[in-house]
Design an enzyme around this catalytic site. Sequence first.
Site, short mmCIF file in Angstrom:
data_model
loop_
_atom_site.label_atom_id
_atom_site.label_comp_id
_atom_site.label_asym_id
_atom_site.label_seq_id
_atom_site.Cartn_x
_atom_site.Cartn_y
_atom_site.Cartn_z
N ASP A 167 0.87 -1.17 -0.13
CA ASP A 167 -0.19 0.02 -0.10
C ASP A 167 0.81 1.31 0.01
OD1 ASP A 167 0.81 0.30 2.57
OD2 ASP A 167 -1.32 0.25 3.36
N CYS A 197 3.29 -2.89 4.02
CA CYS A 197 2.38 -1.85 4.35
C CYS A 197 2.95 -1.11 5.59
CB CYS A 197 0.93 -2.39 4.65
SG CYS A 197 0.72 -3.30 6.25
N THR A 219 2.45 -1.48 8.88
CA THR A 219 3.08 -2.37 9.90
C THR A 219 3.32 -3.65 9.52
OG1 THR A 219 0.66 -2.92 10.36
CG2 THR A 219 1.72 -0.91 11.68
N MET A 236 -1.80 -6.29 5.89
CA MET A 236 -1.55 -7.22 4.43
C MET A 236 -1.30 -8.59 5.13
SD MET A 236 -0.98 -5.59 1.82
CE MET A 236 -0.14 -4.19 0.88
N HIS A 243 10.09 -23.86 9.05
CA HIS A 243 9.07 -24.67 10.05
C HIS A 243 7.72 -24.55 9.71
CE1 HIS A 243 11.77 -24.85 13.94
NE2 HIS A 243 12.56 -24.96 12.74
N ARG A 262 6.99 1.00 8.35
CA ARG A 262 6.92 2.15 9.69
C ARG A 262 7.69 1.44 10.65
NH1 ARG A 262 0.66 4.33 8.45
NH2 ARG A 262 1.28 5.18 6.40
N HIS A 280 7.72 -30.98 10.77
CA HIS A 280 7.01 -29.58 10.45
C HIS A 280 5.82 -29.54 9.26
CE1 HIS A 280 9.97 -27.81 13.32
NE2 HIS A 280 10.88 -28.25 12.31
C1 RB5 Z 1 -2.01 2.68 6.39
O1 RB5 Z 1 -2.27 3.88 7.28
C2 RB5 Z 1 -1.60 1.75 7.33
O2 RB5 Z 1 -2.94 1.44 8.12
C3 RB5 Z 1 -1.31 0.18 6.78
O3 RB5 Z 1 -0.18 0.60 5.79
C4 RB5 Z 1 -1.04 -0.81 7.57
O4 RB5 Z 1 -0.13 -0.45 8.25
C5 RB5 Z 1 -2.13 -1.44 8.10
O5 RB5 Z 1 -2.18 -2.74 8.83
#
Ligand code: RB5
Length: 147
Positions: free
Chosen positions: A8, A65, A67, A71, A98, A109, A133
Amino acid sequence: MKIAIASDHGGVNIREEIKSLMEEMGLEYEDFGCECGTSVDYPDYAVPVAEKVASGEFDRGILICGTGIGMSISANKVKGIRCALVHDVFSAKATREHNDSNMLAMGERVIGPGLAREIAKTWLGTEFEGGRHANRVGKITAYEDKQ
Ligand code: RB5
């Protein structure tokens, strides 16, 4: 090995870093976006890429994304997907050995491009160990098959 990759708006820089890594590694890949100047919704990218991996059109998928959480949650809704959210090299190796993870999620981020590259390189280069596994992964598949 054919890799599908997407992000994203929160994961564009790491997506570019991983594309250059895959070029260096001589891996075939396809980029499924986003073409994002503005904010987009991560499930719109995670689910189609996960479906391409689940169908066998691609061998593995990588999603980024902010975090990695949105995703990975989205990708793991698709039957047959084992998407690992990874922010360290040890887990990148372990989840291939595994869990036979077929998708990797990372958060831009949370980690920088250098660590993301090492994680992806390790994850792409590590084989599943099988054995006990495989039995455990088989229990996940058996549960999915009952749904
Ligand atoms: C977008 O602001 C953020 O929410 C997205 O990139 C992600 O971290 C969501 O899990």
